[in-house]
Scaffold this motif. Structure first.
Motif, PDB file in Angstrom:
ATOM      1  N   SER A 181       0.752  -1.239  -0.016  1.00  0.00           N
ATOM      2  CA  SER A 181       0.243  -0.015  -0.054  1.00  0.00           C
ATOM      3  C   SER A 181       0.716   1.258   0.030  1.00  0.00           C
ATOM      4  CB  SER A 181      -0.943  -0.129   1.233  1.00  0.00           C
ATOM      5  OG  SER A 181      -2.059  -1.068   1.014  1.00  0.00           O
ATOM      6  N   ALA A 182       1.956   1.239   0.519  1.00  0.00           N
ATOM      7  CA  ALA A 182       2.893   2.432   0.963  1.00  0.00           C
ATOM      8  C   ALA A 182       3.411   2.738  -0.538  1.00  0.00           C
ATOM      9  CB  ALA A 182       3.925   2.119   1.785  1.00  0.00           C
ATOM     10  N   ALA A 183       3.828   1.853  -1.435  1.00  0.00           N
ATOM     11  CA  ALA A 183       4.257   2.015  -2.593  1.00  0.00           C
ATOM     12  C   ALA A 183       3.188   2.467  -3.554  1.00  0.00           C
ATOM     13  CB  ALA A 183       4.814   0.751  -3.395  1.00  0.00           C
ATOM     14  N   LEU A 184       2.074   1.835  -3.487  1.00  0.00           N
ATOM     15  CA  LEU A 184       0.852   2.327  -4.223  1.00  0.00           C
ATOM     16  C   LEU A 184       0.452   3.738  -3.913  1.00  0.00           C
ATOM     17  CD1 LEU A 184      -1.430  -0.723  -3.875  1.00  0.00           C
ATOM     18  CD2 LEU A 184       0.162  -0.271  -5.999  1.00  0.00           C
ATOM     19  N   THR A 185       0.343   4.208  -2.558  1.00  0.00           N
ATOM     20  CA  THR A 185       0.204   5.369  -2.239  1.00  0.00           C
ATOM     21  C   THR A 185       1.048   6.577  -2.940  1.00  0.00           C
ATOM     22  OG1 THR A 185      -1.024   4.881  -0.478  1.00  0.00           O
ATOM     23  CG2 THR A 185      -0.425   7.054  -0.392  1.00  0.00           C
ATOM     24  N   ALA A 186       2.397   6.196  -2.717  1.00  0.00           N
ATOM     25  CA  ALA A 186       3.577   7.204  -3.112  1.00  0.00           C
ATOM     26  C   ALA A 186       3.199   7.479  -4.804  1.00  0.00           C
ATOM     27  CB  ALA A 186       4.708   6.768  -2.868  1.00  0.00           C
ATOM     28  N   LEU A 187       3.069   6.343  -5.458  1.00  0.00           N
ATOM     29  CA  LEU A 187       2.946   6.661  -6.792  1.00  0.00           C
ATOM     30  C   LEU A 187       1.450   7.355  -7.233  1.00  0.00           C
ATOM     31  CD1 LEU A 187       3.910   6.188  -9.806  1.00  0.00           C
ATOM     32  CD2 LEU A 187       2.831   3.784  -9.816  1.00  0.00           C
ATOM     33  N   ALA A 188       0.465   6.926  -6.560  1.00  0.00           N
ATOM     34  CA  ALA A 188      -0.667   7.681  -6.791  1.00  0.00           C
ATOM     35  C   ALA A 188      -0.787   9.102  -6.445  1.00  0.00           C
ATOM     36  CB  ALA A 188      -1.867   7.071  -5.871  1.00  0.00           C
ATOM     37  N   TYR A 189       0.071   9.783  -5.347  1.00  0.00           N
ATOM     38  CA  TYR A 189       0.158  10.918  -5.101  1.00  0.00           C
ATOM     39  C   TYR A 189       0.960  11.749  -6.285  1.00  0.00           C
ATOM     40  CZ  TYR A 189      -1.412  10.576  -0.308  1.00  0.00           C
ATOM     41  OH  TYR A 189      -2.200  10.238   0.826  1.00  0.00           O
ATOM     42  N   ARG A 190       1.981  10.839  -6.726  1.00  0.00           N
ATOM     43  CA  ARG A 190       2.835  11.759  -7.728  1.00  0.00           C
ATOM     44  C   ARG A 190       1.900  11.843  -9.010  1.00  0.00           C
ATOM     45  NH1 ARG A 190       6.822   8.106  -6.218  1.00  0.00           N
ATOM     46  NH2 ARG A 190       6.689   6.692  -7.855  1.00  0.00           N
ATOM     47  N   ILE A 191       1.216  10.942  -9.392  1.00  0.00           N
ATOM     48  CA  ILE A 191       0.388  10.893 -10.485  1.00  0.00           C
ATOM     49  C   ILE A 191      -0.740  12.351 -10.308  1.00  0.00           C
ATOM     50  CG2 ILE A 191      -1.592   9.816 -12.123  1.00  0.00           C
ATOM     51  CD1 ILE A 191      -0.421   7.033 -11.384  1.00  0.00           C
ATOM     52  N   HIS A 192      -1.504  12.056  -9.070  1.00  0.00           N
ATOM     53  CA  HIS A 192      -2.422  13.319  -8.727  1.00  0.00           C
ATOM     54  C   HIS A 192      -1.820  14.544  -8.774  1.00  0.00           C
ATOM     55  CE1 HIS A 192      -4.748  15.605  -5.876  1.00  0.00           C
ATOM     56  NE2 HIS A 192      -5.634  15.101  -6.526  1.00  0.00           N
ATOM     57  N   ASP A 193      -0.630  14.770  -8.137  1.00  0.00           N
ATOM     58  CA  ASP A 193       0.056  16.170  -8.503  1.00  0.00           C
ATOM     59  C   ASP A 193       0.369  16.439  -9.911  1.00  0.00           C
ATOM     60  OD1 ASP A 193       0.063  16.163  -5.595  1.00  0.00           O
ATOM     61  OD2 ASP A 193       2.279  15.304  -5.465  1.00  0.00           O
ATOM     62  N   SER A 194       0.629  15.319 -10.712  1.00  0.00           N
ATOM     63  CA  SER A 194       0.754  15.871 -12.012  1.00  0.00           C
ATOM     64  C   SER A 194      -0.331  16.505 -12.948  1.00  0.00           C
ATOM     65  CB  SER A 194       1.448  14.704 -12.889  1.00  0.00           C
ATOM     66  OG  SER A 194       0.255  13.715 -13.038  1.00  0.00           O
ATOM     67  N   PHE A 195      -1.380  16.206 -12.539  1.00  0.00           N
ATOM     68  CA  PHE A 195      -2.595  16.851 -12.983  1.00  0.00           C
ATOM     69  C   PHE A 195      -2.732  18.451 -12.631  1.00  0.00           C
ATOM     70  CE2 PHE A 195      -4.644  12.715 -12.331  1.00  0.00           C
ATOM     71  CZ  PHE A 195      -4.826  12.538 -13.674  1.00  0.00           C
ATOM     72  N   ALA A 196      -2.071  19.001 -11.670  1.00  0.00           N
ATOM     73  CA  ALA A 196      -2.027  20.458 -11.506  1.00  0.00           C
ATOM     74  C   ALA A 196      -3.320  20.840 -11.262  1.00  0.00           C
ATOM     75  CB  ALA A 196      -0.957  21.264 -12.409  1.00  0.00           C
ATOM     76  N   LEU A 197      -4.250  20.163 -10.393  1.00  0.00           N
ATOM     77  CA  LEU A 197      -5.586  20.518 -10.313  1.00  0.00           C
ATOM     78  C   LEU A 197      -6.040  21.485  -8.991  1.00  0.00           C
ATOM     79  CD1 LEU A 197      -7.255  17.053 -10.898  1.00  0.00           C
ATOM     80  CD2 LEU A 197      -7.175  18.959 -12.473  1.00  0.00           C
ATOM     81  N   GLN A 198      -5.162  22.517  -8.674  1.00  0.00           N
ATOM     82  CA  GLN A 198      -5.085  23.153  -7.631  1.00  0.00           C
ATOM     83  C   GLN A 198      -6.482  24.157  -7.448  1.00  0.00           C
ATOM     84  OE1 GLN A 198      -2.335  23.241  -9.362  1.00  0.00           O
ATOM     85  NE2 GLN A 198      -0.616  23.102  -8.303  1.00  0.00           N
ATOM     86  N   ARG A 199      -6.892  24.510  -8.463  1.00  0.00           N
ATOM     87  CA  ARG A 199      -8.426  24.975  -8.591  1.00  0.00           C
ATOM     88  C   ARG A 199      -9.319  24.428  -8.803  1.00  0.00           C
ATOM     89  NH1 ARG A 199      -7.196  30.698  -8.107  1.00  0.00           N
ATOM     90  NH2 ARG A 199      -5.102  31.277  -7.869  1.00  0.00           N
ATOM     91  N   ALA A 200      -9.147  23.014  -9.395  1.00  0.00           N
ATOM     92  CA  ALA A 200     -10.213  22.451  -9.929  1.00  0.00           C
ATOM     93  C   ALA A 200     -11.338  21.895  -8.973  1.00  0.00           C
ATOM     94  CB  ALA A 200      -9.774  21.176 -10.730  1.00  0.00           C
TER      95      ALA A 200
END
Length: 335
Positions: free
Chosen positions: A259-278
């Motif tokens: 789970s820790a490895a999955l979470t770390a990658l999921a966070y990186r993908i989420h950050d790549s969307f740059a959805l700060q105002r979405a």
């Protein structure tokens, strides 16, 4: 009815229950079975999509792709209470892009041979296979739209991104996709989604939803003795046309269900969307490339923290199996 070789004959369907939300597991299987009544070439794209190659069904039903899509939509609505946004095109890549343009209850058709024109005005990151890093590289050379990528010489793209990637970019920017609809592909992935009761702007709440998804999928894979090779994150957000969905995937450093490895990658993908105002309405996660955990190679680690985390995870799985899925959870999710 057109029967030209490049006539639209691939459908991508996005399912949504009337009143909102995704179909449940049984409902999703029922929708796949409904598509199977029209064509045997159906590829599951959980949790809310499917690809269908209907080229062999057009003449039988006396419809073009748009007409057949309407018939499918009416049956899905009547039998399952599910509406569909459908994209129709000559290949899977264009059908997926068309479905992103389609509003619920409509079909967006890319005419045969019109793929390059349809894609031309889109940003480089909208092209299949182009992640944030590749998009930044392309934009650095002025190739910030699919049309400009298509206009670039093949050799230039290969020097910028590599031989294989350059060839794929050159073809896809022209609407060329050599992949096929693969029947029975659902077993290669599992997915889950979290919906918010209202449009969510808080990035921290979005990350908590992602963590709950990685915990859920990780526990499911470990329980089945499976690992995954990669993750895809999809985010449904509000825009001027209603709601749109962004999807982005990455490959894990090694196949895992940790789970820790999955979470770390999921966070990186989420950050790549740059959805700060979405205004985000839902977040989903798909574990891709499932395989038997015993067949996967695991890099030995001398990190005592990582090894302790894996032992704790194994004990937590045993407790959840005995007392229920909420018996043990990360403190961040318990608050």
């Amino acid at each position: 009815m057109s029967t030209a070789p490049d006539a639209p004959g691939i459908l991508y369907l996005r399912f949504r229950r009337i009143g909102g939300g995704l179909p449940d597991g049984a409902g999703y299987e029922g929708l796949l079975a409904l598509l199977g009544a029209f064509t045997p070439v159906v590829e599951a794209v959980p949790p809310d999509g499917a690809l269908a190659d209907v080229r062999g069904a057009l003449r039988y039903f006396g419809q073009d792709a748009k007409g057949l899509a309407s018939v499918i939509r009416i049956r899905a609505l009547a039998l399952h209470g599910v509406d569909c946004a459908i994209g129709a095109a000559e290949n899977p890549m264009l059908a997926r892009a068309a479905a992103r343009q389609a509003a619920p209850g409509t079909t967006f058709v890319v005419p045969g041979g019109g793929g390059a024109e349809f894609l031309a005005d889109r940003p480089a990151a909208a092209l299949d296979g182009v992640g944030a890093a590749t998009a930044r590289t392309l934009c650095g050379y002025g190739l910030d739209s699919v049309g400009r990528i298509a206009a670039a010489p093949l050799g230039t793209l290969q020097r910028i991104t590599g031989v294989r990637t350059g060839r794929e970019l050159w073809e896809r920017s022209r609407g060329i996709d050599r992949t096929a609809v693969v029947p029975g592909a659902a077993a290669r992935s599992i997915a889950a989604e979290r919906s918010f009761p209202r449009d969510e702007l808080d990035p921290e709440r979005q990350r908590r939803a992602l963590m709950s998804l990685t915990e859920e999928l990780g526990a499911r894979m470990r329980g089945d003795g499976q690992v995954c090779r990669g993750l895809a994150v999809f985010v449904r957000y509000a825009d001027r046309t209603g709601y749109s969905t962004l999807t982005r995937s990455r490959v894990l450093r090694e196949p895992t269900a940790h789970s820790a490895a999955l979470t770390a990658l999921a966070y990186r993908i989420h950050d790549s969307f740059a959805l700060q105002r979405a205004r985000v309405r839902g977040i989903g996660l798909r574990a891709e490339g499932l395989m038997d955990g015993e067949l996967a190679a695991h890099q030995l680690s001398f990190d005592p923290v990582d090894e302790r985390a894996r032992r704790i995870e194994a004990v937590a799985d045993q407790l959840r199996a005995r007392y229920g899925p909420r018996a043990v959870m990360p403190g961040r999710l318990a608050t």
